[in-house]
Design a protein around this motif. Structure first.
Motif, PDB file in Angstrom:
ATOM      1  N   SER A 240      -2.643  -9.011  -2.336  1.00 31.29           N
ATOM      2  CA  SER A 240      -2.339  -8.447  -1.023  1.00 31.29           C
ATOM      3  C   SER A 240      -0.930  -8.844  -0.603  1.00 31.29           C
ATOM      4  O   SER A 240      -0.345  -9.804  -1.128  1.00 31.29           O
ATOM      5  N   PHE A 241      -0.384  -8.100   0.391  1.00 31.68           N
ATOM      6  CA  PHE A 241       0.976  -8.302   0.862  1.00 31.68           C
ATOM      7  C   PHE A 241       0.999  -8.263   2.389  1.00 31.68           C
ATOM      8  O   PHE A 241       0.250  -7.514   3.013  1.00 31.68           O
ATOM      9  N   VAL A 242       1.889  -9.061   2.971  1.00 35.92           N
ATOM     10  CA  VAL A 242       2.130  -9.020   4.413  1.00 35.92           C
ATOM     11  C   VAL A 242       3.317  -8.087   4.647  1.00 35.92           C
ATOM     12  O   VAL A 242       4.379  -8.284   4.057  1.00 35.92           O
ATOM     13  N   PRO A 243       3.179  -7.067   5.503  1.00 38.19           N
ATOM     14  CA  PRO A 243       4.263  -6.086   5.714  1.00 38.19           C
ATOM     15  C   PRO A 243       5.353  -6.620   6.639  1.00 38.19           C
ATOM     16  O   PRO A 243       5.419  -6.278   7.826  1.00 38.19           O
ATOM     17  N   VAL A 244       6.239  -7.461   6.123  1.00 36.98           N
ATOM     18  CA  VAL A 244       7.251  -8.101   6.964  1.00 36.98           C
ATOM     19  C   VAL A 244       8.468  -7.222   7.187  1.00 36.98           C
ATOM     20  O   VAL A 244       9.298  -7.537   8.050  1.00 36.98           O
ATOM     21  N   GLY A 245       8.634  -6.144   6.445  1.00 37.67           N
ATOM     22  CA  GLY A 245       9.774  -5.271   6.650  1.00 37.67           C
ATOM     23  C   GLY A 245       9.645  -4.461   7.925  1.00 37.67           C
ATOM     24  O   GLY A 245       8.536  -4.122   8.348  1.00 37.67           O
ATOM     25  N   LYS A 246      10.773  -4.142   8.543  1.00 34.12           N
ATOM     26  CA  LYS A 246      10.726  -3.229   9.692  1.00 34.12           C
ATOM     27  C   LYS A 246      10.147  -1.900   9.244  1.00 34.12           C
ATOM     28  O   LYS A 246       9.452  -1.213   9.990  1.00 34.12           O
ATOM     29  N   GLU A 247      10.450  -1.552   7.999  1.00 34.56           N
ATOM     30  CA  GLU A 247       9.759  -0.451   7.329  1.00 34.56           C
ATOM     31  C   GLU A 247       9.341  -0.969   5.955  1.00 34.56           C
ATOM     32  O   GLU A 247      10.180  -1.287   5.125  1.00 34.56           O
ATOM     33  N   THR A 248       8.039  -1.080   5.758  1.00 31.08           N
ATOM     34  CA  THR A 248       7.505  -1.594   4.490  1.00 31.08           C
ATOM     35  C   THR A 248       6.843  -0.465   3.726  1.00 31.08           C
ATOM     36  O   THR A 248       5.961   0.218   4.253  1.00 31.08           O
ATOM     37  N   THR A 249       7.283  -0.256   2.492  1.00 33.45           N
ATOM     38  CA  THR A 249       6.637   0.712   1.600  1.00 33.45           C
ATOM     39  C   THR A 249       6.117  -0.053   0.387  1.00 33.45           C
ATOM     40  O   THR A 249       6.783  -0.962  -0.119  1.00 33.45           O
ATOM     41  N   ALA A 250       4.926   0.294  -0.042  1.00 29.82           N
ATOM     42  CA  ALA A 250       4.321  -0.414  -1.164  1.00 29.82           C
ATOM     43  C   ALA A 250       3.630   0.574  -2.088  1.00 29.82           C
ATOM     44  O   ALA A 250       3.066   1.591  -1.638  1.00 29.82           O
ATOM     45  N   LYS A 251       3.660   0.247  -3.361  1.00 34.45           N
ATOM     46  CA  LYS A 251       2.978   1.037  -4.380  1.00 34.45           C
ATOM     47  C   LYS A 251       2.274   0.066  -5.321  1.00 34.45           C
ATOM     48  O   LYS A 251       2.900  -0.861  -5.853  1.00 34.45           O
ATOM     49  N   ILE A 252       0.974   0.253  -5.492  1.00 34.76           N
ATOM     50  CA  ILE A 252       0.202  -0.557  -6.433  1.00 34.76           C
ATOM     51  C   ILE A 252      -0.521   0.393  -7.376  1.00 34.76           C
ATOM     52  O   ILE A 252      -1.258   1.275  -6.929  1.00 34.76           O
ATOM     53  N   SER A 253      -0.322   0.221  -8.664  1.00 31.80           N
ATOM     54  CA  SER A 253      -0.962   1.079  -9.655  1.00 31.80           C
ATOM     55  C   SER A 253      -1.648   0.231 -10.712  1.00 31.80           C
ATOM     56  O   SER A 253      -1.217  -0.881 -11.021  1.00 31.80           O
ATOM     57  N   SER A 254      -2.751   0.764 -11.264  1.00 28.95           N
ATOM     58  CA  SER A 254      -3.529   0.037 -12.255  1.00 28.95           C
ATOM     59  C   SER A 254      -4.479   0.997 -12.949  1.00 28.95           C
ATOM     60  O   SER A 254      -4.759   2.097 -12.451  1.00 28.95           O
ATOM     61  N   HIS A 255      -5.004   0.579 -14.097  1.00 30.27           N
ATOM     62  CA  HIS A 255      -6.010   1.369 -14.810  1.00 30.27           C
ATOM     63  C   HIS A 255      -7.426   1.018 -14.372  1.00 30.27           C
ATOM     64  O   HIS A 255      -8.391   1.596 -14.858  1.00 30.27           O
ATOM     65  N   TRP A 256      -7.577   0.042 -13.443  1.00 27.11           N
ATOM     66  CA  TRP A 256      -8.893  -0.380 -12.960  1.00 27.11           C
ATOM     67  C   TRP A 256      -9.516   0.750 -12.135  1.00 27.11           C
ATOM     68  O   TRP A 256      -8.879   1.309 -11.240  1.00 27.11           O
ATOM     69  N   LYS A 257     -10.774   1.062 -12.389  1.00 32.11           N
ATOM     70  CA  LYS A 257     -11.382   2.258 -11.788  1.00 32.11           C
ATOM     71  C   LYS A 257     -12.338   1.961 -10.638  1.00 32.11           C
ATOM     72  O   LYS A 257     -12.876   2.890 -10.034  1.00 32.11           O
ATOM     73  N   THR A 258     -12.551   0.699 -10.319  1.00 35.29           N
ATOM     74  CA  THR A 258     -13.476   0.371  -9.228  1.00 35.29           C
ATOM     75  C   THR A 258     -12.762  -0.462  -8.174  1.00 35.29           C
ATOM     76  O   THR A 258     -13.296  -1.450  -7.682  1.00 35.29           O
ATOM     77  N   ALA A 259     -11.548  -0.062  -7.843  1.00 35.65           N
ATOM     78  CA  ALA A 259     -10.759  -0.815  -6.870  1.00 35.65           C
ATOM     79  C   ALA A 259     -11.293  -0.596  -5.461  1.00 35.65           C
ATOM     80  O   ALA A 259     -11.833   0.458  -5.127  1.00 35.65           O
ATOM     81  N   ASN A 260     -11.107  -1.615  -4.636  1.00 35.55           N
ATOM     82  CA  ASN A 260     -11.534  -1.555  -3.235  1.00 35.55           C
ATOM     83  C   ASN A 260     -10.334  -1.926  -2.372  1.00 35.55           C
ATOM     84  O   ASN A 260      -9.852  -3.057  -2.420  1.00 35.55           O
ATOM     85  N   PHE A 261      -9.823  -0.976  -1.599  1.00 32.13           N
ATOM     86  CA  PHE A 261      -8.651  -1.214  -0.760  1.00 32.13           C
ATOM     87  C   PHE A 261      -9.099  -1.856   0.558  1.00 32.13           C
ATOM     88  O   PHE A 261     -10.058  -1.420   1.177  1.00 32.13           O
ATOM     89  N   PHE A 262      -8.389  -2.877   0.979  1.00 29.98           N
ATOM     90  CA  PHE A 262      -8.804  -3.624   2.153  1.00 29.98           C
ATOM     91  C   PHE A 262      -7.593  -3.999   2.985  1.00 29.98           C
ATOM     92  O   PHE A 262      -6.442  -3.796   2.591  1.00 29.98           O
ATOM     93  N   GLY A 263      -7.856  -4.570   4.148  1.00 26.20           N
ATOM     94  CA  GLY A 263      -6.781  -5.095   4.971  1.00 26.20           C
ATOM     95  C   GLY A 263      -6.540  -4.273   6.219  1.00 26.20           C
ATOM     96  O   GLY A 263      -7.250  -3.315   6.535  1.00 26.20           O
TER      97      GLY A 263
END
Length: 458
Positions: A240-263
Motif C-alpha cells: 500500500s501507499f500513502v498519497p502524499v503528492g498534491k497529485e498522486t498517480t499510481a499504477k500496480i500490475s501483477s499476474h495475481w488473479k485474486t487481488a483485493n483492492f483496499f484502502g
C-alpha cells in the motif's frame, strides 16, 4: 418390594412408549452432543491460530506487508523563544532569548508510482501464504516550500541541512541500494529510527530512512526539482501507499488473479481485472484527502489514508469449517427429528444408545472435514466427509429399522441436509435469505408429515 417393581415397570413402559418421554430423551441427547461439538469448534480455532502463527513466521523471514510513505522534504529551521528572567541578587529583570531547531516537512507537488509485483504462494508444511517481489519506480516534483504559514524568515531556514526522508513498514525486504536522484546527483539513504504508527487498535511499525544532505543546486528554491528513485522490495500479503503528492498517480500490475483492492481510495479504471491478472490505476488529488501538503514540527501518521492491494489466498478452509460446525446443532436436531418421526409413525423401537451413536457419527463429520481440508480443497473434504457420514448412518439405520424404505429416506434426507448446509456456507450476501427459506421449507415438511401422528398417546 412388589410395589417398587410395579412402579419401575410403569416408568420403563412410559419411557419406551410415551412420545413425550422420547422427546425429552432426544432433547437431552442433543444437549449432551453439544459438548463434543464445542470441543471441535475449539480445535478448529486452535488450528486456525496455528496457521496464523506459521503465516506470521513466513512473513517475518521473507518480509512483512509493505507500506510506503514518501518521499518527504525535511527542512530544519530556527525558532526563538523569549523568556523573562529575574536576577536573584540584583532583582533586575531582563529578557532571555533561547534558540531551538525544529523541522518542517513538505510533500511533493506531483508523485507518480509505477509498481510491478510478482506474487507466489509460499508453503510451510501444510500451510501457505502469499509472498511477493516488487519493483517500484517512484518519480515526481518538489516545489519551493512555503514557510509563510509559520512566519519564518529566510535567514532562519537551514537550507544547507535539508534532507529527504522515506517511511516504510518493511526495510528487511529491500534488496537494492536505496537512493534518490535529483538531476545528476544521487543521494543514499540511511536508516535512522523507528516509530509506531497506526490508528485504533491496529499499529504498523514504520521505519524511517533519511538521505544525505541535499546540495543547494538540487533544492527547489527557484523552480520545481524532479526526483526519481527505484525500490526493489520483498513482502507478503499486501502492498500500500500513502498519497502524499498534491497529485498522486499510481499504477500496480501483477499476474495475481485474486487481488483485493483496499484502502481510502480505489482504482478508477473499470478494466483493472483481466484474464492475465490485474492492472490497477489510481489518481488522488490533495482535495480528496484530509491533510495538507506541509507539516511543521512533526510528520503526521497517515497510515489510515493509504491505498493498495491485498494478495489474498481465496479459500480459507478453517473459516468454512468453523461455519460448518456452527450448523452442527441444526444438523443433529434435524437428523434426530427424522428418526423420531420414523419411530413414532412406524412404532419401531430405537434405543437411546442408538440415538447417541448416530449423534456421535454426525459430530465425526466435522473432525473429518477439518483434517481432510488441511490436505485438500474444501469441496473435496466436504464431499468425502459428508459421504462417509451419510453412508455410515444409512447402513446403521438399516440395521435398526430393518427396512429399505426408511433407510433410503434417511439417506436422501441427510444428502439434502448436507447439500443445503454446503450451499449456505458458500454464500455470503444471501446466506441468511437462503437459510431462512430452507428452514421454512423444512418446518413446513415436518408439519405436513407430523399431522398424521396421534399425539393423544403421548
Amino acid at each position: 418390594m412388589e410395589n417398587t417393581q410395579k412402579n419401575t415397570g410403569k416408568i420403563g413402559h412410559w419411557l419406551k412408549n410415551s412420545i413425550t418421554a422420547r422427546m425429552f430423551m432426544i432433547a437431552f441427547l442433543i444437549l449432551v452432543l453439544l459438548i463434543p461439538l464445542s470441543y471441535i469448534q475449539d480445535l478448529i480455532s486452535e488450528r486456525s491460530k496455528r496457521k496464523e502463527g506459521v503465516v506470521k513466521e513466513i512473513s517475518e523471514k521473507w518480509g512483512g506487508e509493505v507500506l510506503f510513505y514518501g518521499p518527504v522534504l525535511k527542512v530544519p529551521y530556527k525558532t526563538f523563544q523569549e523568556k523573562t528572567v529575574t536576577d536573584q541578587n540584583t532583582k533586575k529583570v531582563y529578557t532571555e532569548i533561547t534558540e531551538s531547531i525544529n523541522y518542517a516537512y513538505f510533500f511533493p507537488e506531483n508523485l507518480a508510482i509505477d509498481t510491478r509485483i510478482d506474487p507466489e504462494e509460499k508453503y510451510y508444511g501444510i500451510y501457505k501464504t502469499s509472498v511477493f517481489e516488487s519493483k517500484m519506480d517512484i518519480s515526481g516534483v518538489f516545489t519551493k516550500p512555503d514557510f509563510s504559514e509559520q512566519e519564518i524568515s529566510d535567514e532562519h531556514i537551514l537550507w544547507d541541512k535539508a534532507k529527504i526522508i522515506i517511511r516504510t513498514s518493511n526495510l528487511k525486504g529491500v534488496n537494492n541500494k536505496l537512493q534518490i536522484n535529483f538531476n545528476e546527483n544521487h543521494y543514499n539513504f540511511e536508516s535512522k529510527y523507528s516509530v509506531k504508527a497506526g490508528h485504533g487498535n491496529s499499529y504498523t511499525p514504520l521505519h524511517t530512512v533519511e538521505s544525505s544532505v541535499l546540495l543547494k543546486e538540487d533544492l527547489p528554491l527557484k523552480s520545481g526539482t524532479d526526483f526519481h528513485l527505484s525500490l526493489h522490495i520483498k513482502g507478503s500479503q499486501q502492498i500500500s501507499f500513502v498519497p502524499v503528492g498534491k497529485e498522486t498517480t499510481a499504477k500496480i500490475s501483477s499476474h495475481w488473479k485474486t487481488a483485493n483492492f483496499f484502502g481510502e481510495f480505489l482504482p478508477y479504471n473499470e478494466n483493472k481485472i483481466h484474464k492475465d491478472g490485474f492492472d490497477a490505476r489510481w489518481k488522488v488529488l490533495d482535495i480528496n484527502r484530509p491533510f495538507s501538503q506541509q507539516h511543521f514540527n512533526q510528520l503526521p501518521d497517515l497510515n489510515e489514508f493509504a491505498f493498495g492491494v491485498n494478495f489474498m489466498i481465496p479459500v480459507d478452509e478453517y473459516q468454512k469449517s468453523d461455519r460448518s460446525a456452527k450448523y452442527g446443532f441444526l444438523v443433529i436436531s434435524l437428523t434426530f427429528l427424522i428418526f423420531f418421526l420414523i419411530q413414532t409413525m412406524s412404532k419401531i423401537g430405537i434405543h437411546p444408545f442408538q440415538y447417541l451413536m448416530i449423534g456421535l457419527a454426525l459430530t465425526m463429520f466435522y473432525t473429518l472435514l477439518l483434517s481432510i481440508s488441511e490436505h485438500s480443497n474444501f469441496f473435496r473434504a466436504y464431499l468425502v466427509a459428508g459421504s462417509s457420514v451419510v453412508a455410515l448412518i444409512t447402513v446403521y439405520s438399516h440395521s435398526i429399522l430393518k427396512t429399505r424404505k426408511f433407510s433410503a429416506f434417511i439417506f436422501l434426507s441427510l444428502t439434502v441436509l448436507y447439500s443445503f448446509i454446503y450451499v449456505i456456507i458458500q454464500l455470503e450476501n444471501y446466506a441468511l435469505l437462503v437459510g431462512s427459506i430452507g428452514l421454512f421449507l423444512i418446518l413446513a415438511t415436518v408439519m405436513f408429515i407430523s399431522r398424521k401422528v396421534d399425539w393423544g398417546h403421548s
